[in-house]
Design an enzyme around this catalytic site. Structure first.
Site, PDB file in Angstrom:
ATOM      1  N   CYS A 400       0.798  -1.240   0.000  1.00 51.82           N
ATOM      2  CA  CYS A 400       0.000   0.000   0.000  1.00 51.82           C
ATOM      3  C   CYS A 400       0.827   1.285   0.000  1.00 51.82           C
ATOM      4  O   CYS A 400       0.530   2.177  -0.797  1.00 51.82           O
ATOM      5  CB  CYS A 400      -1.007   0.033   1.138  1.00 51.82           C
ATOM      6  SG  CYS A 400      -1.182  -1.444   2.092  1.00 51.82           S
ATOM      7  N   ARG A 429       7.220 -11.075   5.255  1.00 51.13           N
ATOM      8  CA  ARG A 429       6.798 -11.001   6.654  1.00 51.13           C
ATOM      9  C   ARG A 429       7.502 -12.099   7.426  1.00 51.13           C
ATOM     10  O   ARG A 429       7.489 -13.244   7.007  1.00 51.13           O
ATOM     11  CB  ARG A 429       5.272 -11.173   6.750  1.00 51.13           C
ATOM     12  CG  ARG A 429       4.573 -10.010   6.078  1.00 51.13           C
ATOM     13  CD  ARG A 429       3.091 -10.186   6.005  1.00 51.13           C
ATOM     14  NE  ARG A 429       2.536  -9.083   5.216  1.00 51.13           N
ATOM     15  CZ  ARG A 429       1.248  -8.876   4.988  1.00 51.13           C
ATOM     16  NH1 ARG A 429       0.367  -9.709   5.499  1.00 51.13           N
ATOM     17  NH2 ARG A 429       0.851  -7.860   4.268  1.00 51.13           N
ATOM     18  N   GLN A 447       1.090 -10.965  -3.371  1.00 49.68           N
ATOM     19  CA  GLN A 447      -0.343 -10.701  -3.320  1.00 49.68           C
ATOM     20  C   GLN A 447      -0.827 -10.272  -4.700  1.00 49.68           C
ATOM     21  O   GLN A 447      -0.122  -9.533  -5.393  1.00 49.68           O
ATOM     22  CB  GLN A 447      -0.627  -9.561  -2.328  1.00 49.68           C
ATOM     23  CG  GLN A 447      -0.192  -9.864  -0.912  1.00 49.68           C
ATOM     24  CD  GLN A 447      -0.346  -8.657  -0.009  1.00 49.68           C
ATOM     25  OE1 GLN A 447       0.023  -7.546  -0.366  1.00 49.68           O
ATOM     26  NE2 GLN A 447      -0.898  -8.874   1.175  1.00 49.68           N
ATOM     27  N   ASP A 449      -2.497  -7.914  -5.627  1.00 50.03           N
ATOM     28  CA  ASP A 449      -2.926  -6.718  -4.906  1.00 50.03           C
ATOM     29  C   ASP A 449      -3.395  -5.615  -5.846  1.00 50.03           C
ATOM     30  O   ASP A 449      -2.969  -5.542  -6.992  1.00 50.03           O
ATOM     31  CB  ASP A 449      -1.719  -6.193  -4.115  1.00 50.03           C
ATOM     32  CG  ASP A 449      -2.144  -5.506  -2.826  1.00 50.03           C
ATOM     33  OD1 ASP A 449      -3.351  -5.379  -2.588  1.00 50.03           O
ATOM     34  OD2 ASP A 449      -1.240  -5.105  -2.067  1.00 50.03           O
ATOM     35  N   HIS A 451      -4.951  -1.284  -5.294  1.00 51.92           N
ATOM     36  CA  HIS A 451      -5.513  -0.245  -4.440  1.00 51.92           C
ATOM     37  C   HIS A 451      -6.339   0.691  -5.283  1.00 51.92           C
ATOM     38  O   HIS A 451      -5.871   1.175  -6.310  1.00 51.92           O
ATOM     39  CB  HIS A 451      -4.386   0.489  -3.698  1.00 51.92           C
ATOM     40  CG  HIS A 451      -3.692  -0.400  -2.721  1.00 51.92           C
ATOM     41  ND1 HIS A 451      -2.558  -1.108  -3.033  1.00 51.92           N
ATOM     42  CD2 HIS A 451      -4.023  -0.760  -1.447  1.00 51.92           C
ATOM     43  CE1 HIS A 451      -2.193  -1.846  -1.987  1.00 51.92           C
ATOM     44  NE2 HIS A 451      -3.063  -1.664  -1.019  1.00 51.92           N
ATOM     45  N   LYS A 534     -13.855  -4.665   6.688  1.00 42.96           N
ATOM     46  CA  LYS A 534     -13.415  -5.493   5.565  1.00 42.96           C
ATOM     47  C   LYS A 534     -14.367  -6.640   5.320  1.00 42.96           C
ATOM     48  O   LYS A 534     -15.130  -7.029   6.203  1.00 42.96           O
ATOM     49  CB  LYS A 534     -12.011  -6.008   5.812  1.00 42.96           C
ATOM     50  CG  LYS A 534     -11.849  -6.806   7.082  1.00 42.96           C
ATOM     51  CD  LYS A 534     -10.410  -7.302   7.242  1.00 42.96           C
ATOM     52  CE  LYS A 534     -10.294  -8.185   8.460  1.00 42.96           C
ATOM     53  NZ  LYS A 534      -9.071  -8.951   8.526  1.00 42.96           N
ATOM     54  N   HIS A 580      -8.491  -1.580  -0.446  1.00 45.54           N
ATOM     55  CA  HIS A 580      -7.463  -2.606  -0.672  1.00 45.54           C
ATOM     56  C   HIS A 580      -8.217  -3.857  -1.083  1.00 45.54           C
ATOM     57  O   HIS A 580      -9.205  -4.211  -0.433  1.00 45.54           O
ATOM     58  CB  HIS A 580      -6.717  -2.960   0.618  1.00 45.54           C
ATOM     59  CG  HIS A 580      -6.147  -1.797   1.362  1.00 45.54           C
ATOM     60  ND1 HIS A 580      -4.823  -1.712   1.672  1.00 45.54           N
ATOM     61  CD2 HIS A 580      -6.716  -0.687   1.883  1.00 45.54           C
ATOM     62  CE1 HIS A 580      -4.594  -0.601   2.365  1.00 45.54           C
ATOM     63  NE2 HIS A 580      -5.729   0.034   2.506  1.00 45.54           N
TER      64      HIS A 580
END
Length: 727
Positions: A400, A429, A447, A449, A451, A534, A580
């Site tokens: 992000c 991570r 991910q 991902d 945004h 979420k 997200h």
RNA sequence: GCUGCCGUAGCUCAGUGGUAGAGCGCGUCCUUGGUAAGGACGAGGUCGUGGGUUCAAGUCCCACCGGCAGCUCCA
């Protein structure tokens, strides 16, 4: 004289002291036999307690739970946990009881026990349980005041229960106990009428645990088991467990060359082998195409970012424990970082401080004007000022902040919104070593991902479109069975950022869109991210297990922290809202889950090797190559089996390799300018012209047909939330 | 990270103090076949790493690394 109202609305008066069992008996004796528990005022309760004790309502709304209800199964299992504890106490000396709740699939009980229990002891314990069940003694409930309760558990030498009453249950004036024969346990209940209702049970495993889940507390032995109303259901469950073991993605991933893990590369760092990489690339290509159609724009970002970036986003140092340590440009960086932490914690003395300054000087940082005599926060500020000029990088723990910088790179007008930035973003991570699990829990993950930056007015439409995208991509891999968990904030809590007004708006928007979508969803209060509510997708696989995959999150926090803006139609600046979203979650987890879902037998469109060509003898090799060329031209991934073996052996190998289609080519096929096709599911399909075979496969591939999944009729496997019966 | 168990050939595993084994896979040769295993021969291991005990360690002890189960955790 209580009046009872049944679910169909009928009411009836019963004598004082009547129980749910009495009500059942008034309908039919058979119903009474099947009644396990009841529901009064929406709460699951004992079927053998007088109803007027359970409710103030008039009439009392009553629902009977029979052996067909899931609620009854939970009650049964909890009672079985008591039976197990009773058996263990009969067989061992000095058994301390901790908690014994139900789980999604069964139950467990934690024991404080000097003798280690092993699986070899299970038959002995099970035999004792069987004896207890045969006696069919009732579960009897009684209430005690706090003082009486403490005295009772003290007399029973149950130290953990004593502690729990005095700490965990400090606010309860009256506590309930259940007695079954000589066994008495502090317990909220409810329970089945008597032990004879347990028709099928089995001990499953033994594991370590801690008192109240804290590693600093006493170590306990946890005994897991399961129970059902009949043996057939239990057999189906145990078969399901076996099937799950056969589908273990770590075993299949190795067997089929999909991925590997290497000690030398490091724990939790997944290496995608060509076949696994093929599956992943197909999924990525598929999503990329879909995103283009839906107005997303591709971006790329690097794998590291300055620590300051994550300080702004709020992820550093908050999530530091689960991040890889920062990379420091200056050799003193780590030293300063460490010292700063010590100052923050107040664990310092003058000698240590002198040592620190000497060490810093040694590696080129004299810190001549270090505020020796000043308070710790001034020292920290001094060191921070030094750090500001240094390079400090973090392996990026999320994408992000990078995408936020891209949004900020140019001025935005309301006419530009929504901006949808998409990237297969790899993040790192440092998960606890004990958490790592094949591809499902890793330390480096990618991910799918994106945004979305939009105006508050656009949130609803964007969220709707995102749901639609997730539904579409899941359907494309044959995942049609899922529900959504809507995670909301905890009312009255101050751990969230953003105004109540924004939260109310966000939550009601999510709820409205989910309702309109017709998707089954449940809400979970207190489960929201700190920056917004979420929606998580809970997807059921081929054998009925539930997985949490994709997620969609509304975020009012990062736009604030990074001071994001756009110019509105009123020519003033406004704050955009961020969404997200990741339909798959991560490629690692998703592919790992798919391996288990398909048992590594991927559908044609995803299969790493789609067609294997088997020559009847070595003379056929040139013809095999001709066929291969035609399949390759049509875009198929194919190989030729070059073994000097008979066709039976080649077919066996291809079946075991889970190749969707085999082409057998012999002289007869060659003469007729065709081939014999074999389906891994249906077997021999006989002769057909090569063009026909290709057309058939193209159709199956391009419509992404799913043909091989066994849909399980066993529901609720690994599903359901833990129920804390033991207060 | 914690507790327990485990680490031997590419894979699955046997080997409990005295010079390393099997099946599958792999290679070579023979075989040339019609829908789930044709045959013969062969290569392949400093037994996770480092210490220690012992005349002698894959085997016993310690530490570390890695894996598994459970606990705890998952922005």
């Amino acid at each position: 004289m209580p009046t009872i109202q049944l679910p169909d609305g009928t009411t009836k008066d019963f004598p004082a002291g009547s129980t749910a069992l009495d009500v059942a008996n008034s309908i039919s004796e058979r119903l009474m036999q099947q009644t396990i528990a009841a529901e009064v005022d929406g709460k699951t309760v004992d079927s053998m307690r007088p109803l007027e004790e359970l409710s103030e309502s008039d009439p009392i709304p009553l629902r009977l739970f029979t052996t067909r209800d899931d609620e009854a199964l939970g009650v049964l299992r909890h009672s079985c946990a008591h039976v197990m504890a009773r058996a263990v106490m009969r067989l061992y000396d000095g058994v301390g009881l901790a908690f014994g709740p139900t789980t999604g699939n069964g139950f467990y009980y934690d024991f404080d026990l000097a003798t280690p229990i092993s699986e070899e002891d299970f038959p002995k314990i099970e035999a004792e349980m069987q004896a207890i069940i045969k006696e069919a003694e009732p579960f009897e409930r009684f209430n005690l005041s706090r003082d009486e309760a403490v005295k009772l558990v003290d007399d029973l030498d149950q130290e953990l229960k004593t502690e729990h009453i005095q700490t965990g249950l400090a606010e309860h004036d009256s506590l309930s106990f259940y007695r079954q024969g000589e066994f008495v346990d502090l317990c909220r209940g409810p329970h089945i009428p008597h032990a004879g209702k347990i028709k099928a049970f089995k001990l499953l495993s033994i594991a370590g645990s801690y008192w109240k889940g804290d590693a600093n507390n006493k170590h306990l032995q946890r005994l897991y088991g399961t129970a059902f109303f009949d043996k057939k259901q239990m057999k189906a469950y145990l078969e399901q467990v076996e099937e799950a073991k056969r589908r273990d993605h770590r075993v299949l991933g190795k067997q089929h060359g999909l991925f590997t893990l290497s000690n030398d590369v490091g724990s939790g760092l997944c290496l995608w082998l060509p076949k696994g990489a093929t599956v992943r690339a197909l999924l990525e290509d598929f999503i990329k195409q879909e995103l283009l159609k839906r107005g997303y724009e591709p971006v790329y970002s690097p794998h590291v970012g300055r620590v300051e970036l994550y300080e702004t986003s709020g992820h550093f140092p908050y999530y530091r424990e689960s991040q890889f340590p920062p990379l420091f440009g200056h050799p003193a960086g780590q030293l300063v970082d460490y010292w700063k932490t010590q100052l923050g914690e107040g664990t310092i003395n003058d000698d240590a401080e002198s040592d620190f300054l000497a060490a810093a000087k040694d590696i080129g940082c004299p810190f001549d004007d270090y505020p020796f005599a000043k308070p710790a926060d001034e020292k920290i500020a001094y060191l921070k000022a030094w750090e500001k000029h240094q390079e400090r990088y973090l392996l990026k723990p999320m994408n992000c902040p990078h995408h936020v910088q891209m949004y900020k790179a140019i001025p935005r007008s309301y006419r530009d919104l929504p901006v949808r930035l998409a990237e297969f973003g790899t993040v790192y991570r440092h998960e606890q070593s004990g958490e790592l699990n094949g591809m499902l829990r890793v330390r480096g993950l990618t991910q799918d991902d994106a945004h979305l930056f939009c105006t508050p007015d656009q949130v609803e439409q964007e969220f709707k479109d995102t749901l639609d995208l997730v539904k579409f991509v899941l359907a494309s891999v044959g995942l049609e069975d899922y529900r959504v968990q809507l995670s909301l904030r905890e009312p009255g809590s101050d751990k969230y950022t953003g105004s109540d007004e924004l939260w109310d708006q966000a939550e009601s928007t999510l709820r409205r869109v989910l309702t309109e979508s017709g998707l089954p969803f449940s809400t979970a209060e207190g489960e929201a991210a700190f920056y917004g509510p979420k929606a998580d997708f809970m997807v059921s696989d081929a054998i009925g297990r539930e997985w949490q995959l994709g997620t969609v999150q509304l975020d009012y926090n990062l736009p604030e922290r990074f001071d994001l803006e756009y110019v509105g139609d009123d020519n003033t600046t406004h704050r955009p809202v961020m969404i997200h979203r990741a339909p798959f979650g991560s490629m690692e987890r998703f592919v790992g889950m798919l391996i288990e879902h398909f048992a590594a037998a991927f559908p044609l469109w995803l299969a790493p090797e789609q067609v294997r060509i088997l020559g009847l003898n070595d003379d056929m090799l040139p013809y095999c190559e001709e066929i291969q060329k035609e399949f390759r031209t049509a875009g198929f991934r194919t190989t030729i089996d070059h073994q000097s073996a008979n066709v039976k052996k080649k077919i066996r190998d291809a079946q075991l390799d889970l190749i969707p289609y085999m082409v057998v080519a012999g002289p007869k096929d060659k003469d007729q300018n065709g081939l014999s096709l074999r389906d891994r599911l249906e077997g021999d399909l006989g002769f057909m012209p090569t063009a026909d075979a290709i057309a058939k496969l193209v159709e199956e591939r391009d419509t992404r047909q799913i043909r091989q999944v066994i849909q399980s009729d066993f529901k609720g496997f690994q599903g359901g939330d833990e129920e804390a019966n033991s207060y």
